[in-house]
Design a protein around this motif. Structure first.
Motif, short mmCIF file in Angstrom:
data_model
loop_
_atom_site.label_atom_id
_atom_site.label_comp_id
_atom_site.label_asym_id
_atom_site.label_seq_id
_atom_site.Cartn_x
_atom_site.Cartn_y
_atom_site.Cartn_z
N ILE A 137 -16.62 -0.05 8.94
CA ILE A 137 -15.48 -0.07 8.03
C ILE A 137 -15.27 -1.43 7.37
N GLU A 138 -16.19 -2.36 7.57
CA GLU A 138 -15.99 -3.70 7.01
C GLU A 138 -16.01 -3.71 5.49
N ASN A 139 -16.60 -2.70 4.85
CA ASN A 139 -16.63 -2.65 3.39
C ASN A 139 -15.34 -2.08 2.79
N PHE A 140 -14.49 -1.49 3.63
CA PHE A 140 -13.25 -0.93 3.12
C PHE A 140 -12.28 -2.06 2.81
N LYS A 141 -11.64 -1.98 1.66
CA LYS A 141 -10.74 -3.05 1.20
C LYS A 141 -9.30 -2.77 1.62
N PHE A 142 -8.95 -3.21 2.81
CA PHE A 142 -7.59 -3.01 3.32
C PHE A 142 -6.56 -3.76 2.48
N GLU A 143 -6.98 -4.81 1.79
CA GLU A 143 -6.05 -5.57 0.95
C GLU A 143 -5.60 -4.75 -0.25
N ASN A 144 -6.27 -3.62 -0.54
CA ASN A 144 -5.87 -2.75 -1.64
C ASN A 144 -4.84 -1.71 -1.22
N LEU A 145 -4.43 -1.74 0.04
CA LEU A 145 -3.42 -0.81 0.54
C LEU A 145 -2.06 -1.49 0.58
N TYR A 146 -1.03 -0.74 0.24
CA TYR A 146 0.33 -1.22 0.42
C TYR A 146 1.22 -0.05 0.77
N VAL A 147 2.38 -0.34 1.32
CA VAL A 147 3.31 0.69 1.76
C VAL A 147 4.46 0.77 0.77
N LEU A 148 4.77 1.99 0.34
CA LEU A 148 6.01 2.27 -0.39
C LEU A 148 6.99 2.83 0.64
N GLU A 149 8.06 2.10 0.85
CA GLU A 149 8.99 2.43 1.93
C GLU A 149 10.34 2.85 1.34
N ASP A 150 10.81 4.01 1.76
CA ASP A 150 12.11 4.51 1.33
C ASP A 150 12.77 5.20 2.52
N LYS A 151 13.71 4.54 3.13
CA LYS A 151 14.39 5.01 4.33
C LYS A 151 13.37 5.33 5.41
N ASN A 187 10.62 7.24 4.96
CA ASN A 187 9.40 7.70 4.31
C ASN A 187 8.49 6.50 4.05
N TYR A 188 7.25 6.55 4.57
CA TYR A 188 6.31 5.45 4.44
C TYR A 188 5.01 5.97 3.84
N GLU A 189 4.85 5.83 2.53
CA GLU A 189 3.64 6.26 1.86
C GLU A 189 2.69 5.08 1.73
N VAL A 190 1.41 5.32 1.97
CA VAL A 190 0.40 4.28 1.84
C VAL A 190 -0.33 4.52 0.53
N MET A 191 -0.28 3.53 -0.34
CA MET A 191 -0.88 3.62 -1.66
C MET A 191 -2.12 2.73 -1.72
N TYR A 192 -3.08 3.15 -2.54
CA TYR A 192 -4.30 2.38 -2.75
C TYR A 192 -4.32 1.96 -4.21
N ALA A 193 -4.39 0.66 -4.45
CA ALA A 193 -4.42 0.14 -5.82
C ALA A 193 -5.26 -1.13 -5.85
N LYS A 245 10.95 0.20 -1.73
CA LYS A 245 10.45 -1.13 -1.43
C LYS A 245 8.94 -1.04 -1.20
N HIS A 246 8.21 -2.00 -1.71
CA HIS A 246 6.77 -2.05 -1.47
C HIS A 246 6.44 -3.31 -0.69
N ARG A 247 5.40 -3.18 0.14
CA ARG A 247 5.00 -4.31 0.98
C ARG A 247 3.57 -4.09 1.47
N PRO A 248 2.89 -5.17 1.88
CA PRO A 248 1.56 -5.01 2.49
C PRO A 248 1.69 -4.33 3.86
N LEU A 249 0.62 -3.79 4.36
CA LEU A 249 0.61 -3.20 5.69
C LEU A 249 0.70 -4.29 6.74
N ASN A 250 1.43 -4.01 7.82
CA ASN A 250 1.45 -4.96 8.93
C ASN A 250 0.25 -4.69 9.83
N SER A 251 0.04 -5.51 10.83
CA SER A 251 -1.17 -5.41 11.66
C SER A 251 -1.23 -4.09 12.43
N GLU A 252 -0.10 -3.59 12.89
CA GLU A 252 -0.09 -2.31 13.61
C GLU A 252 -0.46 -1.16 12.68
#
Length: 170
Positions: free
Chosen positions: A26-40, A42-48, A2-9
């Motif tokens: 860190i204001e130039n970092f694009k947090f909107e380009n991060l998402y979580v791939l979740e499998d049981k 396992n929580y991987e953070v991907m940048y796209a 499952k993929h999803r955006p990062l939550n606030s925490e």
């Protein structure tokens, strides 16, 4: 998966790690380009980029990955509380390397060669050091070589280096 955006925490946890390396700028970092791939558990953070993330919205499951592995979350459970800890990957460190101003070391050519072969770096190979703990390791041209651990002594322990890709896949 499952993929999803990062939550606030989760965003807060990533910000705390980034501040360790690039400071409060860190204001130039694009947090909107991060998402979580979740499998049981396992929580991987991907940048796209935005286009990849929009394409992912067309899929419900069975996505192994898209983008660059930026890091992962470890969930620590104690006393009915979940604490999230983010660990940045080598490629995540590469993405922020041009902005790193804290917790880094610059090594000599000999130190660079040894580090890329998976070896530790000794004090005699250090040109500049700033900070401690989990640090970015650069050559004298400020090219990222990998990540090490510096506890204030005479050695930087190799955690992972860019030579790992060749040693592991070769």
């Amino acid at each position: 998966m499952k993929h999803r955006p990062l939550n606030s925490e989760e965003v807060k946890s990533v910000k705390n790690i980034l501040i360790n390396y690039i400071g409060k700028n860190i204001e130039n970092f694009k947090f909107e380009n991060l998402y979580v791939l979740e499998d049981k558990e396992n929580y991987e953070v991907m940048y796209a980029n935005k286009e990849v993330f929009e394409t992912l919205k067309n899929f419900d499951r069975n996505i192994y990955g898209a983008g660059i592995l930026f890091g992962n979350f470890e969930i620590k459970r104690s006393n009915n509380e979940n604490k999230i800890k983010f660990s940045i990957s080598l490629e995540g460190m590469s993405l922020i390397s041009k902005d790193i101003i804290k917790n880094y070391v610059v090594v000599t050519k000999k130190g660079e060669t040894l580090f890329l072969y998976g070896r530790d770096v000794f004090k005699s190979s250090i040109l500049e050091i700033n900070g401690g703990g989990k640090i970015a390791v650069f050559n004298k041209n400020k090219e990222l070589l990998g990540v090490g651990n510096y506890g204030g002594g005479d050695i930087i322990k190799n955690i992972i280096d860019k030579g790992w890709y060749l040693r592991k896949g070769g």
